[in-house]
Scaffold this motif. Structure first.
Motif, PDB file in Angstrom:
ATOM      1  N   LYS A 127      41.493 -28.281   8.367  1.00 49.34           N
ATOM      2  CA  LYS A 127      40.688 -29.463   8.946  1.00 49.34           C
ATOM      3  C   LYS A 127      40.639 -30.658   9.104  1.00 49.34           C
ATOM      4  O   LYS A 127      40.334 -31.416  10.566  1.00 49.34           O
ATOM      5  CB  LYS A 127      39.198 -29.092   8.646  1.00 49.34           C
ATOM      6  N   GLN A 128      41.234 -31.442   8.083  1.00 49.92           N
ATOM      7  CA  GLN A 128      41.399 -32.671   8.613  1.00 49.92           C
ATOM      8  C   GLN A 128      42.505 -33.336   8.571  1.00 49.92           C
ATOM      9  O   GLN A 128      42.789 -34.123   8.883  1.00 49.92           O
ATOM     10  CB  GLN A 128      40.874 -33.718   6.915  1.00 49.92           C
ATOM     11  N   GLN A 129      43.308 -32.995   7.346  1.00 48.63           N
ATOM     12  CA  GLN A 129      44.884 -33.380   7.766  1.00 48.63           C
ATOM     13  C   GLN A 129      45.673 -31.759   7.196  1.00 48.63           C
ATOM     14  O   GLN A 129      45.841 -31.452   6.659  1.00 48.63           O
ATOM     15  CB  GLN A 129      45.104 -34.627   6.372  1.00 48.63           C
ATOM     16  N   PHE A 130      47.244 -32.062   7.869  1.00 50.25           N
ATOM     17  CA  PHE A 130      48.162 -30.696   7.486  1.00 50.25           C
ATOM     18  C   PHE A 130      48.064 -31.325   5.847  1.00 50.25           C
ATOM     19  O   PHE A 130      49.318 -32.677   5.821  1.00 50.25           O
ATOM     20  CB  PHE A 130      49.608 -31.063   7.756  1.00 50.25           C
ATOM     21  N   GLY A 131      48.495 -30.398   5.151  1.00 48.09           N
ATOM     22  CA  GLY A 131      48.590 -30.531   3.829  1.00 48.09           C
ATOM     23  C   GLY A 131      50.160 -30.066   2.639  1.00 48.09           C
ATOM     24  O   GLY A 131      50.709 -29.235   4.226  1.00 48.09           O
ATOM     25  N   SER A 132      51.137 -30.999   1.926  1.00 46.59           N
ATOM     26  CA  SER A 132      52.597 -30.735   2.437  1.00 46.59           C
ATOM     27  C   SER A 132      52.507 -30.574   0.969  1.00 46.59           C
ATOM     28  O   SER A 132      51.084 -31.511  -0.127  1.00 46.59           O
ATOM     29  CB  SER A 132      52.738 -31.850   2.391  1.00 46.59           C
ATOM     30  N   LYS A 184      59.048 -31.588 -11.561  1.00 49.76           N
ATOM     31  CA  LYS A 184      58.038 -32.701 -11.016  1.00 49.76           C
ATOM     32  C   LYS A 184      57.116 -31.642  -9.647  1.00 49.76           C
ATOM     33  O   LYS A 184      58.506 -31.635  -8.902  1.00 49.76           O
ATOM     34  CB  LYS A 184      58.307 -33.509 -10.334  1.00 49.76           C
ATOM     35  N   ILE A 185      55.792 -32.039  -9.650  1.00 52.70           N
ATOM     36  CA  ILE A 185      54.942 -31.254  -8.526  1.00 52.70           C
ATOM     37  C   ILE A 185      54.228 -32.727  -7.599  1.00 52.70           C
ATOM     38  O   ILE A 185      53.693 -33.643  -8.640  1.00 52.70           O
ATOM     39  CB  ILE A 185      54.068 -30.513  -8.965  1.00 52.70           C
ATOM     40  N   ARG A 186      54.072 -33.116  -6.415  1.00 52.51           N
ATOM     41  CA  ARG A 186      53.470 -33.636  -5.393  1.00 52.51           C
ATOM     42  C   ARG A 186      52.941 -32.855  -4.122  1.00 52.51           C
ATOM     43  O   ARG A 186      53.404 -32.086  -3.866  1.00 52.51           O
ATOM     44  CB  ARG A 186      54.347 -34.491  -5.036  1.00 52.51           C
ATOM     45  N   LEU A 187      51.683 -33.211  -4.777  1.00 52.48           N
ATOM     46  CA  LEU A 187      50.746 -32.556  -3.461  1.00 52.48           C
ATOM     47  C   LEU A 187      50.392 -33.940  -2.273  1.00 52.48           C
ATOM     48  O   LEU A 187      49.385 -35.036  -2.884  1.00 52.48           O
ATOM     49  CB  LEU A 187      49.841 -31.676  -4.073  1.00 52.48           C
ATOM     50  N   TRP A 188      50.177 -33.415  -1.050  1.00 53.53           N
ATOM     51  CA  TRP A 188      50.032 -34.937  -0.640  1.00 53.53           C
ATOM     52  C   TRP A 188      48.897 -34.477   1.052  1.00 53.53           C
ATOM     53  O   TRP A 188      49.683 -33.064   1.491  1.00 53.53           O
ATOM     54  CB  TRP A 188      50.507 -36.110  -0.555  1.00 53.53           C
ATOM     55  N   ALA A 189      47.768 -35.230   1.253  1.00 57.36           N
ATOM     56  CA  ALA A 189      47.782 -35.064   2.314  1.00 57.36           C
ATOM     57  C   ALA A 189      48.334 -35.982   3.379  1.00 57.36           C
ATOM     58  O   ALA A 189      48.127 -37.106   3.110  1.00 57.36           O
ATOM     59  CB  ALA A 189      45.553 -35.322   2.959  1.00 57.36           C
ATOM     60  N   ASN A 190      48.885 -35.238   5.254  1.00 56.01           N
ATOM     61  CA  ASN A 190      49.386 -36.264   5.784  1.00 56.01           C
ATOM     62  C   ASN A 190      48.384 -37.227   6.441  1.00 56.01           C
ATOM     63  O   ASN A 190      47.356 -36.346   7.309  1.00 56.01           O
ATOM     64  CB  ASN A 190      50.025 -35.331   6.675  1.00 56.01           C
ATOM     65  N   GLY A 191      48.863 -38.574   6.296  1.00 57.11           N
ATOM     66  CA  GLY A 191      48.392 -38.618   6.916  1.00 57.11           C
ATOM     67  C   GLY A 191      48.050 -39.463   8.409  1.00 57.11           C
ATOM     68  O   GLY A 191      47.472 -40.240   9.284  1.00 57.11           O
ATOM     69  N   ASP A 192      49.681 -39.568   9.504  1.00 54.68           N
ATOM     70  CA  ASP A 192      49.682 -39.578  10.324  1.00 54.68           C
ATOM     71  C   ASP A 192      49.694 -40.609  10.363  1.00 54.68           C
ATOM     72  O   ASP A 192      50.097 -40.881  12.293  1.00 54.68           O
ATOM     73  CB  ASP A 192      49.589 -37.712  11.046  1.00 54.68           C
ATOM     74  N   ARG A 193      49.558 -41.874   9.777  1.00 53.99           N
ATOM     75  CA  ARG A 193      49.526 -42.846  10.191  1.00 53.99           C
ATOM     76  C   ARG A 193      48.570 -42.855  11.541  1.00 53.99           C
ATOM     77  O   ARG A 193      48.911 -44.366  12.702  1.00 53.99           O
ATOM     78  CB  ARG A 193      51.233 -43.913  11.447  1.00 53.99           C
ATOM     79  N   THR A 194      47.301 -42.443  10.872  1.00 56.37           N
ATOM     80  CA  THR A 194      46.119 -42.475  11.437  1.00 56.37           C
ATOM     81  C   THR A 194      45.216 -44.007  11.368  1.00 56.37           C
ATOM     82  O   THR A 194      45.675 -44.420  10.746  1.00 56.37           O
ATOM     83  CB  THR A 194      44.960 -41.628  11.327  1.00 56.37           C
TER      84      THR A 194
END
Length: 787
Positions: free
Chosen positions: A223-228, A238-248
């Motif tokens: 709902k808030q960001q696309f997650g990758s 290695k595992i990395r999980l993040w929410a796309n800020g989209d340069r908002t």
């Protein structure tokens, strides 16, 4: 500050605010743990990038709370951190459910400064990798055993390739770059083309195939960001999980919150191992049961855009004429009725009266009219695109954003934040539902609403823009309208649609082609083809009847296509056994009876969710198990596919399907044969054709009379509703909502004297000791008596 922890019956969570390290250890024997993971937020202020909370947090507030939530009672750790030099507040919440083996966390960023900042990303977790000084790693329960890692990559939207890869493989990506990348690839998720490096969207699963354990990393919503999610399986993992800020843009005094992130370890050989995740997503997105599963006809894969009123009505008449043997309820008009993509209120000459009169005729015949629309994408030559240039999504340079190469042109997208754009979309939907009379909408190319671009309102993330648009569509359509999403980022439509396409378009060829050319396109993972459609039908099978009704795309059976009969049977089998919707897309008046029979035996739909047994072991799964039950008893349907390009002899091992090694009766649907399997033996499939399937019904051997299966219906058992001994003999009652003819197989205690169906005597044949094949034909209901 000392370490702070919370724990429940499943996990112990520990964090060290002095260095920003997070650890999650499992209390269940054999499961992996996370040690010294880190977080990071990247913002841009005054043109300079800044990384927040990547080391010491120095919180000014720490609270331990217990709160009731939709995920049960949560123990929470809440940290508030003030970044003094940037005047930013970061709020971190970590939660353990007292009832469920899940760990949740989210992040809120508040801009307390006097100037705006841009948010690049919110890194929810990084663990492992080359920085070993911190001790960050994934800890396996048995460190002496070498891991055998694979990673399950979930694609961004409906058509995006979803698969599990070994550490020595390269992830499947399109080579068509700007032609197709923008359609299927989240612009915030990196593309890796090296062995052992993978990426995915929404969630991913790291599996150790030696210990048979795995770890899920993902989000409960988008709902808030696309997650990758990114996985590097090269040592160290290695595992990395993040929410796309989209340069908002985050203006002073405003905040930005992430969706809940989730992670948990599990044993992946247990039945339905991701139940906890799927159900948590359902709760988070208010997902309700989706109702009846559609079975119908679609115009697209025979006529494509070359449709007209006569062709639609001709197929409607055929559906009416064939209803006794092929009962279809939905008639869906696909692309080709409108003047151009974007010009939804004007029609091509093949529809001189529009589509409302056709919808009325479909309804009057007792069927559901359906209509295809693509609300967020535009053909550059459409009147709308020419007349409303202010509503087109653009780059910062002012050039239009490429929405993908479709209809032999580079398309454009709506900027859904421009005043009036959402109202335009709502008018489309309300017109189709209310004025034209379509209670079923297929909404396609929905990814176009979430493309990267310089929006009119850049304070919203791409995920927020698309979610808001889909919410408005649902309101405009009304709760009673059935919406099928297609080309949709998964999280954007959760809880807002009844059905969702979960794979690539099908086509009349096994491998992708473009204008009949396959050489340069055969390895494209997202392009239309039977192979690519089947890929995601399998890898997303367990979303069915949870997040939505799975739409596997259409079944094509006509002789003129390039699919072999064995490939058609594979497509039919995977559609039927995974339980999703069934839409056929041939010109029905011209369809031969033997090809119609392939459709007939799929009706009524089984509708149940299957278990894909090897989804973490191979890129394209080939083992499916479906457990069925009715008043007659329990049985298992097993589907074993051969994805090789040549026929193969296959030995099917029951432990691969988590079945006990008992003695079974094994009925083969497409071969119409029966065999007795002795306890401990594998099932010998002497020849499974190239791209073919062995579809089997297994029933444990009993000492009493047994029904062993039939080719009346693909369930090989649901057609029989009652079997009992009466004064007349053994009585079997069959019920199907259509005409049916085929063979049934029975194990009896003695040779029958007579077999009577609806008062007519039938022949029978003993095919094994006291196992009899009986040919029957009936319409609707039949009673078979064996004396």
């Amino acid at each position: 500050m000392p370490n702070v922890e919370i724990q429940n019956n499943f996990f112990r969570f520990t964090c060290n605010p002095d260095n920003g390290a997070l650890s999650l250890s499992s209390k269940r024997i054999g499961l992996p743990s996370i040690q010294n993971a880190s977080l990071r937020i990247q913002i841009i202020k005054d043109g300079v990038k800044h990384n927040l909370i990547c080391d010491s947090w120095n919180p000014y507030q720490l609270m331990k709370t217990i709160t009731n939530s939709i995920h049960g009672k949560l123990q929470q750790l809440e940290f508030s951190v003030f970044i003094e030099n940037l005047s930013q507040i970061v709020r971190l919440t970590f939660a353990l459910s007292e009832d469920l083996p899940i760990f949740l966390w989210n992040v809120i960023l508040e801009n307390q400064s006097s100037s705006s900042v841009f948010v690049n990303f919110i890194e929810m977790l990084t663990v492992g990798g080359s920085t070993t000084e911190s001790g960050s790693k994934i800890i396996r329960s048995n460190e002496t055993m070498k891991p055998n890692y694979s990673f399950h990559c979930n694609g961004w939207q409906s058509w995006s390739h979803t698969a599990t890869y070994r550490e020595d493989q390269v992830q499947n990506h399109t080579r068509l770059r700007f032609f197709q990348d923008v359609m299927v690839q989240n612009p915030g998720t990196p593309v890796f083309r090296q062995k052992g490096r993978f990426s995915g969207d929404f969630f991913g699963v790291l599996a150790d195939r030696n210990s048979r354990t795995a770890f899920l990393f993902g989000f409960l919503s988008q709902k808030q960001q696309f997650g990758s999610v990114e996985a590097n399986l090269n040592q160290p993992t290695k595992i990395r999980l993040w929410a796309n800020g989209d340069r908002t843009l985050l203006v002073p005094g405003k905040n930005l919150s992430t969706d809940w992130a989730i992670m948990f370890p599990f044993y992946f050989d247990q039945p339905d191992p991701l139940t906890i995740f799927y159900e948590a997503v359902c709760r988070e997105n208010d997902i309700l049961p989706s109702g009846n599963i559609p079975a119908g006809w679609c115009s697209w894969y025979h006529f494509y855009q070359n449709i007209n009123e006569e062709k639609i009505l001709r197929n409607l008449n055929a559906i009416n004429e064939l209803k006794d043997e092929m009962p279809l309820s939905l008639v869906q008009i696909d692309d080709g009725y409108q003047k151009e993509i974007g010009d939804w209120f004007t029609f091509r000459k093949g529809f001189p009266n529009g589509v409302a009169p056709i919808a009325n005729q479909i309804s009057q015949s007792g069927h559901t009219p359906g209509l295809w629309m693509a609300p967020f994408i535009l053909h550059p030559d459409s009147d709308f695109a020419i007349d409303h240039p202010e509503m087109i999504l653009r780059k910062k340079s002012g050039r239009t954003v490429n929405a993908g190469f479709v209809w032999n042109v580079f398309t454009q997208a709506l900027d859904l934040t421009v005043p009036g754009a959402i109202d335009h979309v709502k008018e489309m939907i309300e017109t189709a539902v209310v004025k034209w009379g379509f209670p079923y909408l297929k909404l396609d190319f929905l990814y176009a609403g979430g493309l990267k671009g310089h929006r009119f309102d850049n304070t919203q993330t791409r995920a927020q823009v698309l979610r808001k648009a889909m919410t408005e569509i649902r309101k405009s359509a009304g709760d009673e309208t059935f919406i099928l999403a297609c080309g949709a980022p998964l999280g954007s439509v959760l809880g807002l649609v009844q059905a969702n396409r979960i794979g690539a378009d099908v086509s009349g060829s096994w491998l992708p082609q473009f204008h009949g050319i396959s050489r340069f396109f055969k390895n494209e993972p997202h392009m239309p083809s039977a192979k690519n459609a089947i890929q995601n039908i399998l890898t997303r099978a367990e979303q069915h009847n949870r997040w939505w009704i799975n739409d596997p795309d259409c079944l094509l059976v006509r002789p003129e296509i390039d699919l072999t009969i064995d490939e058609i049977k594979s497509l039919a089998s995977v559609i039927a056994v995974t339980g999703g919707s069934l839409l056929v897309s041939d010109d029905l008046p011209k369809l031969p009876a033997d090809r119609r029979k392939i459709i007939d035996v799929l009706l009524p739909l089984i509708g149940k969710r299957a278990n894909v047994m090897d989804w973490l072991d191979t890129e394209t799964p080939h083992n499916i198990r479906l457990d069925l039950h009715n008043d007659i008893g329990d049985w298992n349907i097993l589907a074993r596919f051969n994805w090789k390009d040549e026929p193969r002899e296959i030995y099917l091992s029951l432990p691969d399907f988590c079945l006990p090694q008992l003695s079974y009766w094994v009925y083969s649907f497409w071969d119409n044969t029966i065999q007795l399997l002795n306890a401990g033996d594998p099932i010998n499939l002497s020849v499974v054709p190239a791209h073919g399937v062995a579809l089997l019904a297994l029933r444990p051997v009993l000492s009493d009379i047994q029904y062993l299966g039939s080719n009346l219906h693909i369930s090989m058992g649901l057609e029989l509703t009652q079997m009992e001994k009466t004064s007349k003999g053994l009585e079997l009652n069959f019920d199907l909502p259509r005409k049916a003819n085929g063979d049934i197989y029975l194990k009896l205690n003695k040779s029958p004297e007579k077999v009577i169906l609806n008062n007519a005597e039938l022949p029978f044949e003993e095919v094994l000791n006291l196992v009899y094949k009986i040919p029957i034909a009936f319409e609707g209901h039949a009673t078979l008596i064996i004396q």
